[in-house]
Design a protein around this motif. Sequence first.
Motif, short mmCIF file in Angstrom:
data_model
loop_
_atom_site.label_atom_id
_atom_site.label_comp_id
_atom_site.label_asym_id
_atom_site.label_seq_id
_atom_site.Cartn_x
_atom_site.Cartn_y
_atom_site.Cartn_z
N UNK A 1 -0.82 6.83 -9.51
CA UNK A 1 -0.02 8.00 -9.91
C UNK A 1 0.85 8.50 -8.75
N UNK A 2 0.37 8.28 -7.52
CA UNK A 2 1.12 8.74 -6.33
C UNK A 2 2.04 7.66 -5.75
N UNK B 1 -2.41 10.44 -0.39
CA UNK B 1 -1.62 9.34 -0.96
C UNK B 1 -0.15 9.75 -1.13
N UNK B 2 0.05 10.96 -1.65
CA UNK B 2 1.42 11.46 -1.85
C UNK B 2 2.17 11.57 -0.53
N UNK C 1 6.52 -5.33 5.22
CA UNK C 1 7.01 -5.13 3.85
C UNK C 1 6.54 -3.81 3.24
N UNK C 2 5.82 -3.00 4.04
CA UNK C 2 5.37 -1.72 3.50
C UNK C 2 4.30 -1.08 4.36
N UNK C 3 3.59 -0.13 3.75
CA UNK C 3 2.57 0.66 4.45
C UNK C 3 1.24 0.58 3.71
N UNK C 4 0.17 0.84 4.46
CA UNK C 4 -1.17 0.87 3.87
C UNK C 4 -1.88 2.13 4.35
N UNK C 5 -2.69 2.72 3.48
CA UNK C 5 -3.44 3.91 3.89
C UNK C 5 -4.77 4.01 3.18
N UNK C 6 -5.75 4.58 3.87
CA UNK C 6 -7.07 4.83 3.28
C UNK C 6 -7.33 6.32 3.27
N UNK D 1 -4.00 8.41 7.43
CA UNK D 1 -3.72 9.55 6.53
C UNK D 1 -4.95 10.40 6.27
N UNK D 2 -6.14 9.90 6.62
CA UNK D 2 -7.38 10.59 6.26
C UNK D 2 -7.75 11.67 7.27
#
Length: 224
Positions: free
Chosen positions: A205-206, A168-169, A149-154, A117-118
């Motif tokens: 928050x996101x 993040x959003x 079970x989901x996603x990860x992002x930096x 995502x960066x």
Amino acid sequence: MSIKENLSDLKKKFKKFDCLLVAVSKTKPVADIQEAYDAGIRDFGENKVQELVDKQPQLPDDIQWHMIGHLQRNKVKYIAPFIHLIHGVDTFKLLKEINKQAQKAERVIPCLLQIHIAKEETKFGFDEEEVLALIQEKAFDELKNIRIIGLMGMATNTENEAIVRAEFGGLKKFMDQLNTLELPENLALKELSMGMSGDFLLAQEEGSTMVRVGSAIFGKRNYR
């Protein structure tokens, strides 16, 4: 401040969020991890396999170990018997190796797909198009010993909050999009691992459900 005081301070900030705190214990001694454990933490994150394998037998059995760093395929076998969650799954080849080693360990290993995502090219991860193509090709269906079970992002390492928030959003939006599709049984996307010591409140928050916090708990790291 002590580790216990740092954790107490953090938990006040966490009150309004339903979010798991993963204490990032990389480079920290077993005594520090035990102190955080005694203060109530059960989820710990390491980014090097050797360090994880060394620490795991020295600490309580009910610790849930998270592999949060870049994982090489030839190292998966060392953590397969006990790892609770692998965050940074960034290629399909790695996913296949985790599945193979999980089968040998007679386990189903939970994983998160790391999405790039960066803005920085140095970060690892799948592109969104790759994940959509893999779902369409039914590539995940054959992997019976993993559960995604989901996603990860930096996020980008920047002081610009608007950029970090947008990244993040965007990841939350992508997971919501995936959950509108017909997914295989081993893709149950509920968790979003995003946010570290510097940006975990923004991440929450996101929509983050899991934050990886190290220096705000254990203090600055010594990388010597």
